[in-house]
Design a protein around this motif. Structure first.
Motif, PDB file in Angstrom:
ATOM      1  N   SER A 107       1.185  -1.058   0.417  1.00 23.51           N
ATOM      2  CA  SER A 107      -0.512  -0.262   0.118  1.00 23.51           C
ATOM      3  C   SER A 107       0.666   1.239  -0.137  1.00 23.51           C
ATOM      4  CB  SER A 107      -0.999   0.183   1.602  1.00 23.51           C
ATOM      5  OG  SER A 107      -1.550   1.298   1.104  1.00 23.51           O
ATOM      6  N   ASN A 111     -12.573   9.270   1.352  1.00 24.37           N
ATOM      7  CA  ASN A 111     -12.549   7.710   2.182  1.00 24.37           C
ATOM      8  C   ASN A 111     -13.875   7.579   3.386  1.00 24.37           C
ATOM      9  OD1 ASN A 111     -11.197   9.065   4.680  1.00 24.37           O
ATOM     10  ND2 ASN A 111     -10.767  10.072   2.705  1.00 24.37           N
ATOM     11  N   LEU A 118     -12.845   7.214   6.621  1.00 27.19           N
ATOM     12  CA  LEU A 118     -12.475   6.959   7.697  1.00 27.19           C
ATOM     13  C   LEU A 118     -11.970   8.248   8.620  1.00 27.19           C
ATOM     14  CD1 LEU A 118      -9.530   3.582   6.709  1.00 27.19           C
ATOM     15  CD2 LEU A 118     -12.068   3.632   8.316  1.00 27.19           C
ATOM     16  N   GLN A 168      -4.843  -5.886  -1.664  1.00 26.14           N
ATOM     17  CA  GLN A 168      -5.347  -6.589  -0.694  1.00 26.14           C
ATOM     18  C   GLN A 168      -4.869  -8.050  -0.559  1.00 26.14           C
ATOM     19  OE1 GLN A 168      -6.359  -4.795   2.376  1.00 26.14           O
ATOM     20  NE2 GLN A 168      -6.656  -2.901   0.905  1.00 26.14           N
ATOM     21  N   SER A 218      -1.441   3.242  13.548  1.00 23.20           N
ATOM     22  CA  SER A 218      -2.333   3.793  11.778  1.00 23.20           C
ATOM     23  C   SER A 218      -3.192   2.600  11.962  1.00 23.20           C
ATOM     24  CB  SER A 218      -0.709   3.756  10.902  1.00 23.20           C
ATOM     25  OG  SER A 218      -1.555   3.665   9.319  1.00 23.20           O
ATOM     26  N   LEU A 219      -3.382   0.980  12.641  1.00 20.42           N
ATOM     27  CA  LEU A 219      -4.070   0.228  11.854  1.00 20.42           C
ATOM     28  C   LEU A 219      -4.930   0.699  13.373  1.00 20.42           C
ATOM     29  CD1 LEU A 219      -4.913  -2.712  11.448  1.00 20.42           C
ATOM     30  CD2 LEU A 219      -3.329  -3.822  13.307  1.00 20.42           C
ATOM     31  N   GLN A 228      -8.582   2.871  11.819  1.00 17.37           N
ATOM     32  CA  GLN A 228      -9.478   2.202  10.918  1.00 17.37           C
ATOM     33  C   GLN A 228     -10.135   2.126  11.815  1.00 17.37           C
ATOM     34  OE1 GLN A 228      -8.030  -0.788   7.808  1.00 17.37           O
ATOM     35  NE2 GLN A 228      -5.890  -0.407   8.865  1.00 17.37           N
ATOM     36  N   ALA A 249      -8.806  -6.680   9.545  1.00 15.56           N
ATOM     37  CA  ALA A 249      -8.344  -5.604   8.815  1.00 15.56           C
ATOM     38  C   ALA A 249      -6.686  -5.519   8.353  1.00 15.56           C
ATOM     39  CB  ALA A 249      -8.537  -3.999   8.935  1.00 15.56           C
ATOM     40  N   THR A 291      -3.046  -0.058   6.177  1.00 19.15           N
ATOM     41  CA  THR A 291      -2.950   0.737   5.176  1.00 19.15           C
ATOM     42  C   THR A 291      -2.729   2.275   5.105  1.00 19.15           C
ATOM     43  OG1 THR A 291      -4.657   1.986   3.665  1.00 19.15           O
ATOM     44  CG2 THR A 291      -5.325   1.800   5.851  1.00 19.15           C
ATOM     45  N   THR A 333      -4.523   5.186   6.151  1.00 16.47           N
ATOM     46  CA  THR A 333      -4.474   6.093   8.397  1.00 16.47           C
ATOM     47  C   THR A 333      -2.518   6.473   7.610  1.00 16.47           C
ATOM     48  OG1 THR A 333      -4.236   3.797   8.730  1.00 16.47           O
ATOM     49  CG2 THR A 333      -5.968   4.745   8.106  1.00 16.47           C
TER      50      THR A 333
END
Length: 228
Positions: free
Chosen positions: A15, A27, A29, A41, A110-111, A114, A190, A193, A196
């Protein structure tokens, strides 16, 4: 107006994103500083083949070149040993060649971004084989438990799960859900990415004293590499 290339290679997917304070990438998010995103993905660990193709593609799509970049942000880990090495090596090479700063982004932070709202507690979990995960705990977007490699058991995080509105997110979330079927918390499968990473990278860029030393920076592996 800074332009930052964000690289996420800590898990199976590849990503990349462009972060800028005039972000226009739509987006769900709440990310406001993303100009564009290029990712797949896949579960095949194809970073070696795809990362530079994705970088070239996202720059060309926006009529940009590497000389337009003001910094490179890389997901620093924890995560896949090989994936992290590929991402960090690529980021350091670009920073050295372009003479621009390197920004390291906490993969679990960062995760956690989401997670669907409202969740005052977020527990990101990256699968680390068998019943082990890389994990930490965030309360209202602030880390309150340091990153660790944890063996999942029915009693893991029980006090937080019992007393709060919690979202568990990541490639280890469903594995943890199997141990906590009686809890009515949210479990989201998830992958990290670069999307984020964008807001985190822009915030870090404004604090120039936290950029990394390109010569000495290493990924945050958390555990020593084992081939089996």
């Amino acid at each position: 107006m800074p332009l930052i290339l964000c690289l996420e290679t800590s898990s199976t997917n590849c990503s990349v994103a462009l972060a800028t304070n005039r972000g226009s990438f739509e987006n769900d998010l709440g990310v406001v500083n993303c100009l564009d995103l290029n990712e797949d993905q896949s579960d095949s660990y194809s970073h070696g083949e795809r990362l530079h193709v994705f970088i070239d593609g996202i720059l060309k799509r926006n009529e940009l070149s590497t000389t337009d970049l003001d910094a490179i942000a890389v997901s620093k880990g924890p995560g896949s040993y090989t994936g992290l090495r590929i991402g960090v090596a690529s980021a350091k090479g670009l920073c050295f060649a372009l003479d621009i700063p390197l920004i390291a982004i906490d993969t679990l932070e960062s995760l956690a971004l989401q997670a669907p709202q409202p969740s005052n507690y977020v527990i990101p979990m990256l699968d680390a084989r068998r019943m082990e995960v890389y994990t930490s705990v965030f309360q209202n977007n602030k880390k309150i438990k340091e990153t660790t490699a944890a063996i999942l058991e029915p009693t893991t995080f029980q006090q937080i799960l019992n007393e709060n509105n919690v979202t568990v997110i990541g490639s280890g979330a469903l594995k943890f859900k199997e141990l906590n079927k009686d809890h009515k918390n949210t479990y989201v499968d998830a992958l990290p990415t670069a999307l984020t990473m964008c807001d985190l990278a822009m915030a870090a860029y404004k604090k120039s004293d936290i950029v990394e030393d390109i010569a000495y920076f290493e990924p945050f592996y958390l555990k020593e590499f084992k081939s089996n």
